[in-house]
Design a protein around this motif. Structure first.
Motif, short mmCIF file in Angstrom:
data_model
loop_
_atom_site.label_atom_id
_atom_site.label_comp_id
_atom_site.label_asym_id
_atom_site.label_seq_id
_atom_site.Cartn_x
_atom_site.Cartn_y
_atom_site.Cartn_z
N ALA A 10 -11.83 4.03 -1.19
CA ALA A 10 -11.36 3.12 -2.25
C ALA A 10 -11.80 3.57 -3.64
O ALA A 10 -11.28 3.08 -4.64
CB ALA A 10 -11.88 1.71 -1.98
N GLY A 11 -12.74 4.52 -3.70
CA GLY A 11 -13.14 5.06 -5.00
C GLY A 11 -12.06 5.86 -5.68
O GLY A 11 -12.20 6.27 -6.82
N SER A 12 -10.95 6.11 -4.97
CA SER A 12 -9.75 6.68 -5.60
C SER A 12 -9.12 5.54 -6.40
O SER A 12 -8.18 4.87 -5.96
CB SER A 12 -8.79 7.19 -4.52
OG SER A 12 -7.61 7.69 -5.08
N VAL A 13 -9.66 5.31 -7.59
CA VAL A 13 -9.51 4.03 -8.29
C VAL A 13 -8.06 3.67 -8.60
O VAL A 13 -7.60 2.57 -8.30
CB VAL A 13 -10.36 4.03 -9.57
CG1 VAL A 13 -10.18 2.73 -10.33
CG2 VAL A 13 -11.84 4.22 -9.21
N GLY A 14 -7.32 4.59 -9.19
CA GLY A 14 -5.95 4.28 -9.59
C GLY A 14 -5.07 3.94 -8.41
O GLY A 14 -4.28 2.98 -8.46
N PHE A 15 -5.21 4.71 -7.33
CA PHE A 15 -4.36 4.48 -6.16
C PHE A 15 -4.75 3.19 -5.47
O PHE A 15 -3.88 2.43 -5.02
CB PHE A 15 -4.46 5.66 -5.20
CG PHE A 15 -3.41 5.65 -4.13
CD1 PHE A 15 -2.07 5.79 -4.45
CD2 PHE A 15 -3.75 5.48 -2.80
CE1 PHE A 15 -1.08 5.77 -3.48
CE2 PHE A 15 -2.77 5.46 -1.81
CZ PHE A 15 -1.44 5.60 -2.15
N PHE A 20 -3.49 -2.45 -4.01
CA PHE A 20 -3.97 -3.83 -4.10
C PHE A 20 -2.93 -4.74 -4.76
O PHE A 20 -2.58 -5.79 -4.21
CB PHE A 20 -5.28 -3.82 -4.89
CG PHE A 20 -5.94 -5.16 -5.08
CD1 PHE A 20 -6.72 -5.70 -4.07
CD2 PHE A 20 -5.79 -5.87 -6.25
CE1 PHE A 20 -7.35 -6.93 -4.24
CE2 PHE A 20 -6.41 -7.10 -6.44
CZ PHE A 20 -7.18 -7.64 -5.42
N THR A 21 -2.44 -4.33 -5.91
CA THR A 21 -1.47 -5.18 -6.62
C THR A 21 -0.14 -5.24 -5.87
O THR A 21 0.50 -6.29 -5.85
CB THR A 21 -1.25 -4.67 -8.06
OG1 THR A 21 -0.91 -3.27 -8.03
CG2 THR A 21 -2.50 -4.84 -8.89
N ASN A 146 -2.54 6.14 7.15
CA ASN A 146 -3.16 7.31 6.53
C ASN A 146 -2.34 7.79 5.34
O ASN A 146 -1.18 8.18 5.49
CB ASN A 146 -3.28 8.45 7.54
CG ASN A 146 -3.82 9.71 6.86
OD1 ASN A 146 -4.94 9.70 6.36
ND2 ASN A 146 -3.02 10.77 6.80
N TYR A 147 -2.96 7.78 4.17
CA TYR A 147 -2.35 8.32 2.96
C TYR A 147 -2.93 9.69 2.60
O TYR A 147 -2.47 10.34 1.68
CB TYR A 147 -2.58 7.37 1.77
CG TYR A 147 -1.46 6.40 1.53
CD1 TYR A 147 -0.25 6.81 0.97
CD2 TYR A 147 -1.60 5.05 1.81
CE1 TYR A 147 0.78 5.92 0.73
CE2 TYR A 147 -0.58 4.14 1.57
CZ TYR A 147 0.61 4.59 1.02
OH TYR A 147 1.63 3.70 0.78
N ALA A 148 -4.00 10.10 3.30
CA ALA A 148 -4.72 11.30 2.91
C ALA A 148 -4.04 12.57 3.42
O ALA A 148 -3.51 12.61 4.53
CB ALA A 148 -6.15 11.24 3.46
N ASN A 149 -4.04 13.60 2.60
CA ASN A 149 -3.58 14.92 3.00
C ASN A 149 -4.74 15.70 3.65
O ASN A 149 -5.90 15.38 3.41
CB ASN A 149 -3.05 15.68 1.78
CG ASN A 149 -1.68 15.20 1.39
OD1 ASN A 149 -0.84 14.92 2.23
ND2 ASN A 149 -1.43 15.08 0.10
N SER A 318 5.42 -1.27 -6.60
CA SER A 318 5.80 0.14 -6.45
C SER A 318 6.53 0.37 -5.13
O SER A 318 6.60 -0.51 -4.27
CB SER A 318 4.56 1.03 -6.53
OG SER A 318 3.92 1.10 -5.27
N ASN A 319 7.04 1.59 -4.98
CA ASN A 319 7.73 1.94 -3.74
C ASN A 319 6.81 2.60 -2.72
O ASN A 319 7.29 3.18 -1.75
CB ASN A 319 8.95 2.83 -4.02
CG ASN A 319 8.57 4.12 -4.75
OD1 ASN A 319 7.39 4.47 -4.87
ND2 ASN A 319 9.57 4.83 -5.25
N GLU A 320 5.49 2.50 -2.92
CA GLU A 320 4.56 2.95 -1.89
C GLU A 320 4.78 2.10 -0.63
O GLU A 320 4.92 0.89 -0.71
CB GLU A 320 3.11 2.82 -2.36
CG GLU A 320 2.72 3.76 -3.48
CD GLU A 320 2.68 5.22 -3.05
OE1 GLU A 320 2.73 5.50 -1.83
OE2 GLU A 320 2.59 6.08 -3.93
#
Length: 488
Positions: A10-15, A20-21, A146-149, A318-320
């Motif tokens: 979660a420290g990937s702050v912007g993402f 969250f929003t 999973n969003y991580a590469n 967003s479209n995420e």
């Protein structure tokens, strides 16, 4: 509704703020709990302050907790979202800089190629730890998003070895569709109907319709070549479109490093890329961008915190995929998207064990993939080259087999086009030694790798790459942002 979502990394702050929003745009989700976890207490406190401000400003009952204890965060969670980068920017720098010594020029280096394979070796043991925690502590039937590469490798490991219900999520399809809609003159994205299928970052728009009218290759090529911006930024993607007959979802820079034809000769690289932004092919572009973004956030945190006072606007959701998947699973409102799952016959001409990215629908009954898709032969061949590398890489990461790791790197399309077997063997030794602290499964192999490096006669070169830009300072970034604002 009341349930718990754990966000790892979660420290990937912007993402994290975006996820969250997005999720809180769903009215039924106002009473849920977000459990944030990260190795960095500093980053956790920054993101928690931002999310607390959003909750307070919107007068929501949403609960936000933050802890460096991952098991505490996962305990009782119905959904677990991962956006981790194991080794951070320090290890990522090795993924870019060490291969450059052997002539391998990567733009991103986080999916396959030398950097992506080593990134997977760092991530997979940690992903399997996440899965163990999920099996032991999460709500029964919990879903791992999973969003991580490297997306395919991480998802492959979580499904095959982690034994957890997992889906991999990426936004490449959405971004490609936005480009196509723009070049075709669509008034909105809703006018474009499309089917994408393949593997992550090598997904192909195999069917396109604009307001019900089928769009063919020639019309799409002409539209991209006539576009004043994309005709310059996406030269390589347009060339692939001309030769393969279908457009790739992935950015010019990403696509260039997955194929063996465009980055193997330094003098050729600049013909196919554009330096207006990192994503179009710059050497180490994403490493530079990530470094600048981290530095910028640290300096501008008060402004980020102030912006969190704005009300949540569902129109700006967003479209995420994550929020839409959760909404569909919990409310039954159907969502159509493109998801990374085990193939199991969904794509007829790719292996059943591969992680594919293809269309599916989500409702109360889960993620339901559209089966029986056949992609063009050239697309399948390109995907197969990466799938074979991914399979070996996953198995090497799980077993700690350094010989299999070297074979995986050797079979990578770009690596194989640039480097000899002797160079690959030494490069992998060098990367494993440099990243040993994040590669516990290779601890037994490190002493021998060090000895081979000490006695090696393979020559390397000090090379910054064919198209390198320096990391900009905060002052430079601030000046550029002010100039852009003034220009608008």
């Amino acid at each position: 509704m009341s349930f718990k979502i754990a966000i790892i990394g979660a420290g990937s702050v912007g993402f994290t703020k975006k996820l969250f929003t997005d999720i809180l745009c769903v009215p039924e989700f106002k009473d849920i709990e977000f459990a944030l976890t990260d190795l960095s207490e500093h980053n956790l406190q920054m993101i928690k302050a931002i999310l607390d401000k959003i909750v307070e400003s919107n007068k929501l009952p949403t609960k936000v907790t933050a802890t460096t204890d991952r098991r505490e965060a996962i305990s009782g969670a119905r959904y677990i979202i991962s956006c981790v980068r194991v080794g951070g920017l320090e290890a990522y720098a090795d993924d870019i800089h060490i291969p450059l010594k052997y002539g391998i020029d990567q733009c991103v280096g986080d999916t396959i190629c030398a950097g992506g394979i080593l990134y997977g070796q760092r991530n997979i043991p940690v992903i399997l730890d996440f899965c163990k925690d999920i099996r032991e502590l999460a709500e029964p039937g919990a879903k791992f998003l999973n969003y991580a590469n490297p997306m395919a490798m991480n998802t492959w490991a979580a499904i095959e070895y982690g034994k957890v219900d997992t889906v991999g999520l990426c936004h490449g399809v959405q971004h490609g569709a936005e480009q196509i809609a723009e070049v075709l003159g669509a008034k909105s994205l809703s006018e474009l109907d499309y089917i994408c299928s393949g593997i992550n970052h090598q997904t192909w728009f195999v069917d396109l319709k604009l307001n019900g009218r089928k769009i063919g290759k020639d019309e799409l090529v002409a539209a991209f070549e006539a576009h004043s911006v994309f005709s310059q930024q996406e030269k390589l993607r347009i060339d692939v479109l001309k030769r393969f007959g279908v457009y790739s979802t992935e950015s010019n820079g990403h696509l260039s490093e997955y194929l063996p034809w465009y980055r193997k000769r330094p003098e050729e690289i600049t013909k196919w890329i554009d330096m207006s932004d990192w994503i179009h092919g710059e050497t180490g572009g994403y490493l530079r961008h990530s470094t600048e973004t981290r530095n910028w956030f640290e300096t501008e945190f008060p402004q980020f915190l102030a912006s969190a006072e704005k009300p949540i606007d569902p129109a700006k959701r967003s479209n995420e995929h994550a929020s839409h998947i959760l909404e569909a699973l919990e409310t039954g409102r159907v969502y159509r998207g493109h998801f990374n799952v085990k193939n199991n016959g969904v794509i007829t001409n790719l292996p059943s064990d591969a992680i594919i990215e293809s269309p599916g629908f989500v409702d109360r009954f889960g993620i339901n993939m559209v089966s029986g898709v056949t992609i063009p032969e050239a697309c399948a061949a390109t995907c197969m080259a990466s799938i074979n590398v991914q399979r070996m890489s996953v198995h090497a990461a799980v077993t700690g087999d350094i010989d299999l790791l070297k074979l995986a790197v050797l079979h990578d399309p770009l690596v194989g086009a640039v480097s000899t077997p002797e160079e690959v063997w030494q490069m992998v030794d060098e990367m494993v030694v440099a990243q040993a602290r994040w590669l516990p499964q290779y601890a037994h192999a490190v002493p021998a790798a060090k000895e081979r490096l000490a006695n090696s006669k393979v020559k390397t070169k000090e090379w910054a790459g064919a198209a390198r830009r320096n990391v900009r300072s905060i002052e430079e970034l601030r000046a550029e942002k002010a100039a852009l604002k003034q220009a608008v």
